[in-house]
Design a protein around this motif. Structure first.
Motif, PDB file in Angstrom:
ATOM      1  N   PRO A  78       4.154  -9.243  -0.310  1.00  0.00           N
ATOM      2  CA  PRO A  78       4.013  -7.813   0.009  1.00  0.00           C
ATOM      3  C   PRO A  78       3.602  -7.559   1.456  1.00  0.00           C
ATOM      4  O   PRO A  78       4.076  -6.608   2.078  1.00  0.00           O
ATOM      5  N   GLU A  79       2.741  -8.428   2.005  1.00  0.00           N
ATOM      6  CA  GLU A  79       2.296  -8.204   3.384  1.00  0.00           C
ATOM      7  C   GLU A  79       3.433  -8.366   4.386  1.00  0.00           C
ATOM      8  O   GLU A  79       3.440  -7.722   5.445  1.00  0.00           O
ATOM      9  N   GLU A  80       4.415  -9.219   4.055  1.00  0.00           N
ATOM     10  CA  GLU A  80       5.565  -9.388   4.941  1.00  0.00           C
ATOM     11  C   GLU A  80       6.480  -8.164   4.853  1.00  0.00           C
ATOM     12  O   GLU A  80       7.073  -7.753   5.857  1.00  0.00           O
ATOM     13  N   ARG A  81       6.607  -7.593   3.685  1.00  0.00           N
ATOM     14  CA  ARG A  81       7.376  -6.349   3.537  1.00  0.00           C
ATOM     15  C   ARG A  81       6.714  -5.214   4.323  1.00  0.00           C
ATOM     16  O   ARG A  81       7.394  -4.383   4.933  1.00  0.00           O
ATOM     17  N   GLU A  82       5.390  -5.187   4.313  1.00  0.00           N
ATOM     18  CA  GLU A  82       4.671  -4.157   5.065  1.00  0.00           C
ATOM     19  C   GLU A  82       4.892  -4.320   6.562  1.00  0.00           C
ATOM     20  O   GLU A  82       5.081  -3.328   7.291  1.00  0.00           O
ATOM     21  N   LYS A  83       4.881  -5.575   7.036  1.00  0.00           N
ATOM     22  CA  LYS A  83       5.142  -5.824   8.459  1.00  0.00           C
ATOM     23  C   LYS A  83       6.551  -5.377   8.837  1.00  0.00           C
ATOM     24  O   LYS A  83       6.762  -4.814   9.920  1.00  0.00           O
ATOM     25  N   THR A 112       9.350 -11.890   7.144  1.00  0.00           N
ATOM     26  CA  THR A 112       9.488 -10.507   7.613  1.00  0.00           C
ATOM     27  C   THR A 112      10.948 -10.208   7.926  1.00  0.00           C
ATOM     28  O   THR A 112      11.462  -9.130   7.597  1.00  0.00           O
TER      29      THR A 112
END
Length: 355
Positions: free
Chosen positions: A162-167, A251
């Protein structure tokens, strides 16, 4: 020794490259469907691991390709107590053949004699059937067939945290559709796959003016890629986001998943687009897209390989070894901006008709 009908332990040896490991994942999925009880271990390169990390049902052993003999000995020590039912040697390279000697396996499955270069024939005891004029992905699926797989439907499911999608979302212009444009291929000796910054800029301007679609530039941190980013940014509208050198592979995968299309030469992002179900407009002149092009986007490829073969080799592609490259410094100049623009316009018309 016959191939095991129900292997319990399977080792895959494929170190590189990004596009190739993407093309290999459907074979892994086919093997998992056929042998759900089997454990799968994949010996893989460092960058490639960063792309596939977290792949369900796969244990990764990361090998640093720069480690040489030291790395080989470390791999041998890490696998000292293990003997696999099957080793799938899915890379034709001298390094891979040597590295395979550190892996104990009862059955060692490699390519057919025609494709088993760099001594692979000497380190395997079973071989996939010979196949003429196939795509790289089809060759990988042949390994799954040899292990009894019949359901060869193409599935990837490469995980993205999820953090890579946010980036990725932070790079996307607000409420604006976008394409991903990765201008450069891997830098290798006589690897003439990069198109011109001016050509890319003309295509980007057309896409922005005609469709209101932004462009996100992506790539690594090499000096060539960074220079491309600077040159293209100077020549294109404010809707261009230069993210070259600024994203992880996960990302990038997320960006590709949300893009209208990917535009790139023969390189990893082409196959990442295939994995994410995104149309890929590949720019091919020095290499044959029927062998290394985006598997599900052949209709969108700008294929100037036949022209290049005639121009720089004075022959026709049917006279060449399958997959033979045209290694000329000006081979990508055969591709003109209008060629790419026409492919993109056709893609957009097709998308509109299917809505």
């Amino acid at each position: 020794m016959p191939l095991p009908e129900s292997p319990r332990t399977i080792c895959i040896l494929r170190l590189s490259a990004l596009g190739d490991v993407c093309n290999l994942v459907p074979a892994v999925r086919a093997i998992q469907r056929r042998h759900p009880q089997a454990s799968i271990t994949w010996v893989i390169g460092k960058a490639e691991y960063l792309l596939l990390q977290g792949l369900e049902g796969v244990e990764f052993i990361v090998y640093d390709k720069a480690s040489g003999v030291k790395g080989l000995l470390e791999l041998r020590r890490s696998l000292n107590e293990r003997c696999f039912d099957v080793l799938l040697l899915m890379q034709v390279a001298l390094r891979a053949s040597a590295l395979s000697l550190a892996i104990r396996a009862r059955t060692r499955l490699g390519f057919d004699r025609k494709r088993a270069k760099d001594f692979q024939w000497l380190v395997t005891n079973h071989h996939i059937p010979e196949s003429a004029n196939g795509h790289v992905l089809d060759g990988f699926l042949d390994f799954a067939r040899m292990l009894g797989a019949r359901d060869l439907s193409l599935r990837w499911n490469i995980p993205i945290p999820p953090e890579e999608r946010e980036k990725a979302q932070l790079l996307v212009p607000e409420n604006t559709p976008y394409i991903v444009l990765s201008p450069c291929s891997t830098q290798r000796t006589r690897n003439f796959r990069n198109w011109s910054a001016q050509g890319y800029a003309e295509v980007i301007r057309h896409i922005a003016q005609q469709y209101g679609i932004a462009t996100i530039l992506t790539g690594g941190r090499t000096s060539t890629e960074l220079q491309y980013g600077e040159q293209i940014s100077l020549l294109t509208p404010d809707t261009t986001v230069n993210a070259i050198g600024g994203t992880s592979l996960k990302t990038l995968l997320a960006l590709i998943g949300g893009a209208v299309a990917v535009i790139a030469p023969d390189s990893g992002p082409m196959h990442m687009a295939t994995a994410m179900g995104t149309p890929a407009i590949g720019l091919y002149a020095g290499s044959n897209p029927l062998r290394t092009g985006p598997y599900l986007s052949q209709q969108w490829v700008v294929n100037r390989y036949p022209h290049a073969v005639r121009t720089y080799m004075g022959t026709s592609e049917d006279k060449l070894r399958w997959g033979q490259r045209v290694r000329h410094p000006h081979v990508m100049d055969i591709i003109k901006p209008i060629d790419v623009i026409e492919k993109f316009d056709t893609l957009m018309l097709t998308v509109k008709q299917n809505q």
